[in-house]
Design an enzyme around this catalytic site. Sequence first.
Site, PDB file in Angstrom:
ATOM      1  CD  GLU A 129      47.477  17.191  19.244  1.00  0.00           C
ATOM      2  OE1 GLU A 129      47.273  16.040  19.142  1.00  0.00           O
ATOM      3  OE2 GLU A 129      46.506  17.830  19.718  1.00  0.00           O
ATOM      4  N   PRO A 161      52.609   8.914  25.588  1.00  0.00           N
ATOM      5  CG  PRO A 161      50.580   9.444  24.714  1.00  0.00           C
ATOM      6  CD  PRO A 161      52.670  10.274  24.887  1.00  0.00           C
TER       7      PRO A 161
HETATM    8  N1  SAM Z   1      48.760  14.010  20.464  1.00  0.00           N
HETATM    9  C1  SAM Z   1      49.521  12.807  21.112  1.00  0.00           C
HETATM   10  C2  SAM Z   1      49.219  11.717  21.078  1.00  0.00           C
HETATM   11  O1  SAM Z   1      48.121  10.725  20.774  1.00  0.00           O
HETATM   12  O2  SAM Z   1      50.058  10.567  21.084  1.00  0.00           O
HETATM   13  C3  SAM Z   1      49.650  13.359  22.528  1.00  0.00           C
HETATM   14  C4  SAM Z   1      49.967  15.070  23.080  1.00  0.00           C
HETATM   15  S1  SAM Z   1      50.108  15.146  25.025  1.00  0.00           S
HETATM   16  C5  SAM Z   1      48.450  16.402  24.766  1.00  0.00           C
HETATM   17  C6  SAM Z   1      51.153  15.911  25.157  1.00  0.00           C
HETATM   18  C7  SAM Z   1      52.620  15.490  26.078  1.00  0.00           C
HETATM   19  O3  SAM Z   1      52.410  15.151  27.013  1.00  0.00           O
HETATM   20  C8  SAM Z   1      53.335  14.021  24.957  1.00  0.00           C
HETATM   21  O4  SAM Z   1      54.227  14.481  24.118  1.00  0.00           O
HETATM   22  C9  SAM Z   1      54.107  13.656  25.681  1.00  0.00           C
HETATM   23  O5  SAM Z   1      55.756  14.058  25.985  1.00  0.00           O
HETATM   24  C10 SAM Z   1      52.797  13.693  26.963  1.00  0.00           C
HETATM   25  N2  SAM Z   1      52.611  12.518  27.447  1.00  0.00           N
HETATM   26  C11 SAM Z   1      51.078  12.544  27.318  1.00  0.00           C
HETATM   27  N3  SAM Z   1      50.413  11.064  27.542  1.00  0.00           N
HETATM   28  C12 SAM Z   1      51.884  10.340  28.407  1.00  0.00           C
HETATM   29  C13 SAM Z   1      51.846   9.514  29.153  1.00  0.00           C
HETATM   30  N4  SAM Z   1      50.673   8.767  29.091  1.00  0.00           N
HETATM   31  N5  SAM Z   1      53.224   9.041  28.789  1.00  0.00           N
HETATM   32  C14 SAM Z   1      53.829   9.927  28.871  1.00  0.00           C
HETATM   33  N6  SAM Z   1      53.779  10.523  28.772  1.00  0.00           N
HETATM   34  C15 SAM Z   1      52.521  11.378  27.470  1.00  0.00           C
END
Ligand code: SAM
Length: 258
Positions: A119, A92
């Site tokens: 995370e 993200p």
């Molecule tokens: N703690 C991270 C942050 O706040 O930036 C978010 C982690 S998310 C729960 C877990 C994984 O989902 C990330 O490492 C990424 O690979 C994926 N992910 C989550 N949102 C995304 C998005 N909007 N676009 C692409 N990948 C995403």
Amino acid sequence: MHIDIFTLFPSMFVGPFGESIVKRAQEANLASIAIHDIRDWAPGKHHQCDDTPYGGGGGMVMKPEPVFYAVEAVLGMGPGDPPPCPIILLTPQGERFTQQTARELSCHERLALVCGRYEGIDERVREHLIAREISIGDYVLSGGEPAAIVVVDAVIRLLPGALGDPSATFDDSHASGLLEYPHYTRPAAFRGWAVPEILLSGHHANLSRWRREASLYRTWLRRPDLLQAANLSEADRAFLRRLETDPVREGSPDRQDP
Ligand code: SAM
């Protein structure tokens, strides 16, 4: 094009890549997709892929070694070697994925996509392995897998031959900076709602003008920000100027009020 996807949840791709255009593109040898389970490269008896964050706090962090080992083995790289293709992290925090990004990526012969979980992934992966970071929008998913599916779908449909009609993507929303005009099919009338007459007329010049204006009108109503960068002719600009004084478009299914 060949796409390698690195994930802790390989089964998430089975449905989306086993249907429709992505499936047909693979069958036609336009694209091949290999899903790699990062866990297979995790050292130790338990193949541990995550651990608690240094510094404390909630959640787990994906360990660096399994990701480095998986990507290096599959791409045939030694540690620190230049990669044979762009290695992309779904996050993200990355650049926003757009139709333009999809078009750029569709020009590569090979891509590698790395999906995070928990995370996120240990920062050293981002620093020393990743070439590009892509976000599919300003929201947080539980993992990179749905984002990788979105990217692969948008890229594969742009490969020459992936769609039955090669011109089908030209008018798509965002292809030229505008939203696409509305579509209709049979029946010509349903519950008293008629298809705009011009679409039944068979008059090609009028039809293409109607579609262009419908596309401009819809973009003007819904996403006026897109018009700044759109490729507009003098006729398009004149049409948009007219809308400023007379915003109601006769016969349009679009309404100004939500
Ligand atoms: N703690 C991270 C942050 O706040 O930036 C978010 C982690 S998310 C729960 C877990 C994984 O989902 C990330 O490492 C990424 O690979 C994926 N992910 C989550 N949102 C995304 C998005 N909007 N676009 C692409 N990948 C995403």
